[in-house]
Scaffold this motif. Structure first.
Motif, short mmCIF file in Angstrom:
data_model
loop_
_atom_site.label_atom_id
_atom_site.label_comp_id
_atom_site.label_asym_id
_atom_site.label_seq_id
_atom_site.Cartn_x
_atom_site.Cartn_y
_atom_site.Cartn_z
N ALA A 105 -55.90 22.29 15.75
CA ALA A 105 -57.18 21.36 16.09
C ALA A 105 -58.16 22.11 15.90
CB ALA A 105 -56.72 20.80 16.60
N ILE A 116 -63.03 18.79 21.34
CA ILE A 116 -61.91 18.21 20.06
C ILE A 116 -62.67 17.41 18.97
CG2 ILE A 116 -60.02 17.68 18.64
CD1 ILE A 116 -59.85 19.41 20.86
N TRP A 119 -59.85 17.66 13.96
CA TRP A 119 -58.51 17.38 13.83
C TRP A 119 -57.41 16.85 12.75
CZ3 TRP A 119 -55.53 17.08 18.65
CH2 TRP A 119 -53.75 16.20 18.71
N GLU A 121 -53.62 16.63 11.06
CA GLU A 121 -52.42 16.42 11.48
C GLU A 121 -50.88 16.91 10.31
OE1 GLU A 121 -49.54 12.91 14.34
OE2 GLU A 121 -51.61 12.64 13.34
#
Length: 268
Positions: A105, A116, A119, A121
């Motif tokens: 992130a 944040i 992001w 993943e």
């Protein structure tokens, strides 16, 4: 389509640029002989330097030494002003995520603290219940600790006091208990070049955050890596920490940061 190697260009421009590149990496002004030594004769270098002086790319002092001129400074500042640290970082986090194998992130300092903003993943990692726009705590997250170590201490004082009071109220023992403990922790973050938490922000989750600095030595953003403690290397200089810090250092360099420059490394 022609590649960079096959596309037609002006060779003399490329040759002359070698002189500017030498000046850019030199610690100070250079004599003609030193400037020319690596790439061409002094007579040839002098002809280029005359033209560069007319354009303001090079300046000559009274001691006949050459240095970068005002036009070079203007070009450099224009380039820096167009650099978008987050945009540049976003183009690289996919590669970092694949090499490390954990979620990556990006965070910046917002009006409420470390926030944040991107992001990515990893398909192999566990799902972490965080969202874009989440503001990370200063004491219990790697992101917060990293920013706290590099932003103005006046800016974070109220947030630190609030988090310390909340931790004392609920009896937390996994975060610093006093301001003295906080200062000791932040010194360690600066010395190691990254912040780390294990089972502190979320149970079963570990994370590292490394700072990215801009040309003024201020922290521009943080790169965060997190994952399940079951398959996450939490060791300093390990399989997560080392490549993360290397990626942050490369991005800092691309944003114009000189690691050996005299600067506080603190955001104003």
């Amino acid at each position: 389509m022609a590649t960079d190697k096959t596309r037609a260009g002006i060779q003399s421009v490329e040759v002359g640029f070698a002189l500017l590149d030498v000046l850019a990496h030199a610690p100070g002004p250079l004599m003609l002989r030193d400037l020319a030594a690596a790439s061409m004769s002094a007579a040839k270098a002098h002809r280029y330097l005359v033209s560069f002086q007319r354009l303001g790319l090079v300046a000559q002092d009274d001691a006949t030494r050459y240095d970068l001129g005002p036009a070079a400074l203007k070009l450099g500042l224009a380039s820096l002003s167009r650099l978008d640290g987050v945009k540049l970082a976003r183009s690289r986090v996919g590669e970092l995520m694949e090499s490390i194998g954990h979620t990556v992130a990006l965070a910046v300092w917002g009006n409420r603290g470390p926030t944040i903003v991107h992001w990515e993943e990893s398909p192999e990692s566990v799902t972490v219940n965080l969202r874009l726009g989440d503001v990370m705590p200063l004491l219990s997250s790697a992101t917060g600790r990293c920013f706290a170590a590099h932003v103005s201490q006046d800016a974070i004082a109220p947030m630190l006091q609030e988090e310390l009071a909340r931790a004392r109220k609920i009896g937390r023992t996994d975060v610093p208990a006093t301001l003295a403990d906080v200062r000791k922790l932040l010194v360690e973050v600066r010395e190691r070049g990254a912040a780390r938490v294990v089972n502190t922000l979320l149970p079963g989750i570990a994370g590292f955050c490394a700072p990215v600095f801009d040309s003024d030595g201020h922290m521009a953003l943080g790169i965060v890596v997190m994952g399940s403690t079951a398959g996450f290397d939490t060791e300093w200089n390990g399989a997560v920490d080392k490549p993360l810090r290397a990626a942050a250092a490369r991005l800092s360099a691309d944003l114009g940061y000189a690691a050996d420059a005299a600067g506080t490394g603190l955001m104003r």
